[in-house]
Design a protein around this motif. Sequence first.
Motif, PDB file in Angstrom:
ATOM      1  N   UNK B 130      -2.145   2.054  -0.799  1.00  0.00           N
ATOM      2  CA  UNK B 130      -2.299   1.463  -2.129  1.00  0.00           C
ATOM      3  C   UNK B 130      -3.181   0.215  -2.098  1.00  0.00           C
ATOM      4  N   UNK B 131      -3.374  -0.384  -0.919  1.00  0.00           N
ATOM      5  CA  UNK B 131      -4.196  -1.597  -0.930  1.00  0.00           C
ATOM      6  C   UNK B 131      -4.311  -2.326   0.392  1.00  0.00           C
ATOM      7  N   UNK B 132      -3.733  -1.792   1.431  1.00  0.00           N
ATOM      8  CA  UNK B 132      -3.723  -2.521   2.698  1.00  0.00           C
ATOM      9  C   UNK B 132      -4.990  -2.344   3.501  1.00  0.00           C
ATOM     10  N   UNK B 179       9.549  -5.833   1.968  1.00  0.00           N
ATOM     11  CA  UNK B 179       8.641  -6.916   1.623  1.00  0.00           C
ATOM     12  C   UNK B 179       8.060  -7.664   2.822  1.00  0.00           C
ATOM     13  N   UNK B 180       8.715  -7.635   3.965  1.00  0.00           N
ATOM     14  CA  UNK B 180       8.098  -8.283   5.133  1.00  0.00           C
ATOM     15  C   UNK B 180       6.890  -7.466   5.583  1.00  0.00           C
ATOM     16  N   UNK B 181       7.040  -6.166   5.545  1.00  0.00           N
ATOM     17  CA  UNK B 181       5.940  -5.259   5.878  1.00  0.00           C
ATOM     18  C   UNK B 181       4.768  -5.480   4.913  1.00  0.00           C
ATOM     19  N   UNK B 182       5.072  -5.488   3.609  1.00  0.00           N
ATOM     20  CA  UNK B 182       4.023  -5.699   2.602  1.00  0.00           C
ATOM     21  C   UNK B 182       3.425  -7.100   2.781  1.00  0.00           C
ATOM     22  N   UNK B 183       4.310  -8.082   2.978  1.00  0.00           N
ATOM     23  CA  UNK B 183       3.862  -9.465   3.115  1.00  0.00           C
ATOM     24  C   UNK B 183       2.919  -9.651   4.292  1.00  0.00           C
ATOM     25  N   UNK B 184       3.183  -8.938   5.382  1.00  0.00           N
ATOM     26  CA  UNK B 184       2.321  -9.053   6.558  1.00  0.00           C
ATOM     27  C   UNK B 184       0.891  -8.685   6.217  1.00  0.00           C
ATOM     28  N   UNK B 185       0.723  -7.534   5.593  1.00  0.00           N
ATOM     29  CA  UNK B 185      -0.651  -7.079   5.321  1.00  0.00           C
ATOM     30  C   UNK B 185      -1.316  -7.944   4.252  1.00  0.00           C
ATOM     31  N   UNK B 198     -10.758  -8.307  -2.992  1.00  0.00           N
ATOM     32  CA  UNK B 198      -9.698  -7.434  -3.532  1.00  0.00           C
ATOM     33  C   UNK B 198      -8.334  -8.096  -3.498  1.00  0.00           C
ATOM     34  N   UNK B 199      -8.341  -9.402  -3.307  1.00  0.00           N
ATOM     35  CA  UNK B 199      -7.105 -10.135  -3.062  1.00  0.00           C
ATOM     36  C   UNK B 199      -6.029  -9.892  -4.127  1.00  0.00           C
ATOM     37  N   UNK B 200      -6.383 -10.088  -5.393  1.00  0.00           N
ATOM     38  CA  UNK B 200      -5.391  -9.973  -6.467  1.00  0.00           C
ATOM     39  C   UNK B 200      -4.976  -8.518  -6.660  1.00  0.00           C
ATOM     40  N   UNK B 201      -5.968  -7.639  -6.684  1.00  0.00           N
ATOM     41  CA  UNK B 201      -5.675  -6.222  -6.898  1.00  0.00           C
ATOM     42  C   UNK B 201      -4.762  -5.687  -5.810  1.00  0.00           C
ATOM     43  N   UNK B 204      -0.953  -6.781  -6.084  1.00  0.00           N
ATOM     44  CA  UNK B 204      -0.274  -6.105  -7.197  1.00  0.00           C
ATOM     45  C   UNK B 204      -0.029  -4.640  -6.861  1.00  0.00           C
ATOM     46  N   UNK B 205      -1.042  -3.992  -6.287  1.00  0.00           N
ATOM     47  CA  UNK B 205      -0.926  -2.560  -5.993  1.00  0.00           C
ATOM     48  C   UNK B 205       0.095  -2.294  -4.896  1.00  0.00           C
ATOM     49  N   UNK B 206       0.110  -3.140  -3.876  1.00  0.00           N
ATOM     50  CA  UNK B 206       1.033  -2.887  -2.756  1.00  0.00           C
ATOM     51  C   UNK B 206       2.483  -3.128  -3.154  1.00  0.00           C
ATOM     52  N   UNK B 207       2.721  -4.177  -3.956  1.00  0.00           N
ATOM     53  CA  UNK B 207       4.092  -4.426  -4.411  1.00  0.00           C
ATOM     54  C   UNK B 207       4.538  -3.288  -5.344  1.00  0.00           C
ATOM     55  N   UNK B 208       3.630  -2.867  -6.222  1.00  0.00           N
ATOM     56  CA  UNK B 208       3.970  -1.762  -7.128  1.00  0.00           C
ATOM     57  C   UNK B 208       4.298  -0.506  -6.326  1.00  0.00           C
ATOM     58  N   UNK B 209       3.537  -0.266  -5.260  1.00  0.00           N
ATOM     59  CA  UNK B 209       3.780   0.918  -4.435  1.00  0.00           C
ATOM     60  C   UNK B 209       5.143   0.828  -3.754  1.00  0.00           C
TER      61      UNK B 209
END
Lengths: 217, 248
Positions: B130-132, B179-185, B198-201, B204-209
């Motif tokens: 989704x965005x990583x 969220x630690x996994x998402x937060x890392x990337x 692509x910072x903002x996009x 948002x996309x990774x948290x939504x995923x």
Amino acid sequence: MEGRARPVRLPFASTVVSQALMAASGAGLTMFVLLHLLGNAAAYLGRAAFLAYARHLHGLGPLLQAMELCLLLLAATHVVTGTMLTLHNLQSRPLPYRVKAIRAASLSSRLMPISGPLILLFLAAHVPVFRRPAGPSPELILQLFSHPGTVAFYLLGLAALTSHLSHGLWSLFQTLGLHSPRHDQALRRIAAIVSLAIGMGLALIPLSVLLWPGFLR
Amino acid sequence: MEKLIHLTLRVWRQSGPDRPGRFHDYQSGPVATSLSLLELLDLVNERLTLNGEEPIAFDHDCREGTCGACGAMVDGLAHGPKAETTLCQLHLRDLADGGLVVIEPFRAWAFPLIKDLVVDRSALDRIMAAGGYVSVDTGGAPEANVIPIPQPDADQALAAASCIGCGACVASCPHASAMLFVGGKVSQLACLPQGQPERARRVLAMVAAADREGFGACGNHRECEAACPKRLSLRHLARMNREYLSAR
Ligand code: SF4
Ligand code: FES
């Protein structure tokens, strides 16, 4: 996987937004508790000072009502979002572990879904008694807290509040992205001290009535 | 002489996603403490196979703590009792002689069980998808130091990038949050110039995923940080929250 739709809808835009709402409303509610504690201090300046404080508070009129409305909105946000998040999180692990050990989570953090409802229960009893047109009279306070059972109930409610705040006051910084390892230890300690101070400070009035015969008389 | 110990393994057995599961006990017999726990499972599996029984299914690949394929709960702890260690690097010397060792799969709604100790962690891949990433065609390897990056930023990006995607953070979290996994990337790419467009996009996309996949919400219990074999710091999660709230 298809066909595995979760019955509980995510609260608001996302989990992160919901967490931020919890953090912000929690911070607002804590501000109110601090004000409450400050108001309580008037009782220790003597009966006359307490009466003057109560009169002054109720003289605020529409301002007081606006504050009450704000408080209600904050509390409603906190309770509704918290309930939805709790349900959501319960579903995130439908089958619990048979054996689960804890590495880092504090007792207060794990008790959040219990201390929260306990506080609500406490407030359901506390607010209707004290929120009256005439304001809190010294007589009411003296009469109420001369029963050890009532005092015990208050102490239980305040213990729940202390536990809730000792995690919440640290947690809100992390949720709002204000956490850094450099301040972590200090922040945790401050959260613990502040929550303990709030809990003990609020417990002072019921205990004073029970144990100090000259109080407010 | 190498030290020998004896263990009782209590392993979760479940033949398929919709089949009932239960614990089954296996005696290790005397085994050398230099063995890893997965090697002991190999031994048990050999015995099971010889007896015509179904071997215990478990995930593994590199067996040197770098790939993120292995993972199970050992005595209620993701990857077992040794800190900063993947399951494959847990050795019998880290366990108590004569003891009972309970081995259970990672459990989360978003990690459906496939068989025994194997769970489907592809939800983590879908969060990545989704965005990583950084969507620029890079061509050949660029000259090093063409884009100067301050050392503290580089250090933080590198620390965040050390995530191996094992899912222990999810497994150990009381809310099964990723969220630690998402937060890392998010944190890694937010620290680097390449991640800026692509910072903002991305956040948002990774948290939504992650929400879509059915992971829980972070309650700041800090179990993830303590269970992570790469010790990803909660600061990355805090940065992700910051990124998310300012992106909205
Ligand atoms: S953050 Fe740590 S525990 Fe989570 S997937 Fe990455 S390496 Fe594993
Ligand atoms: S098998 Fe690769 S990290 Fe354990």
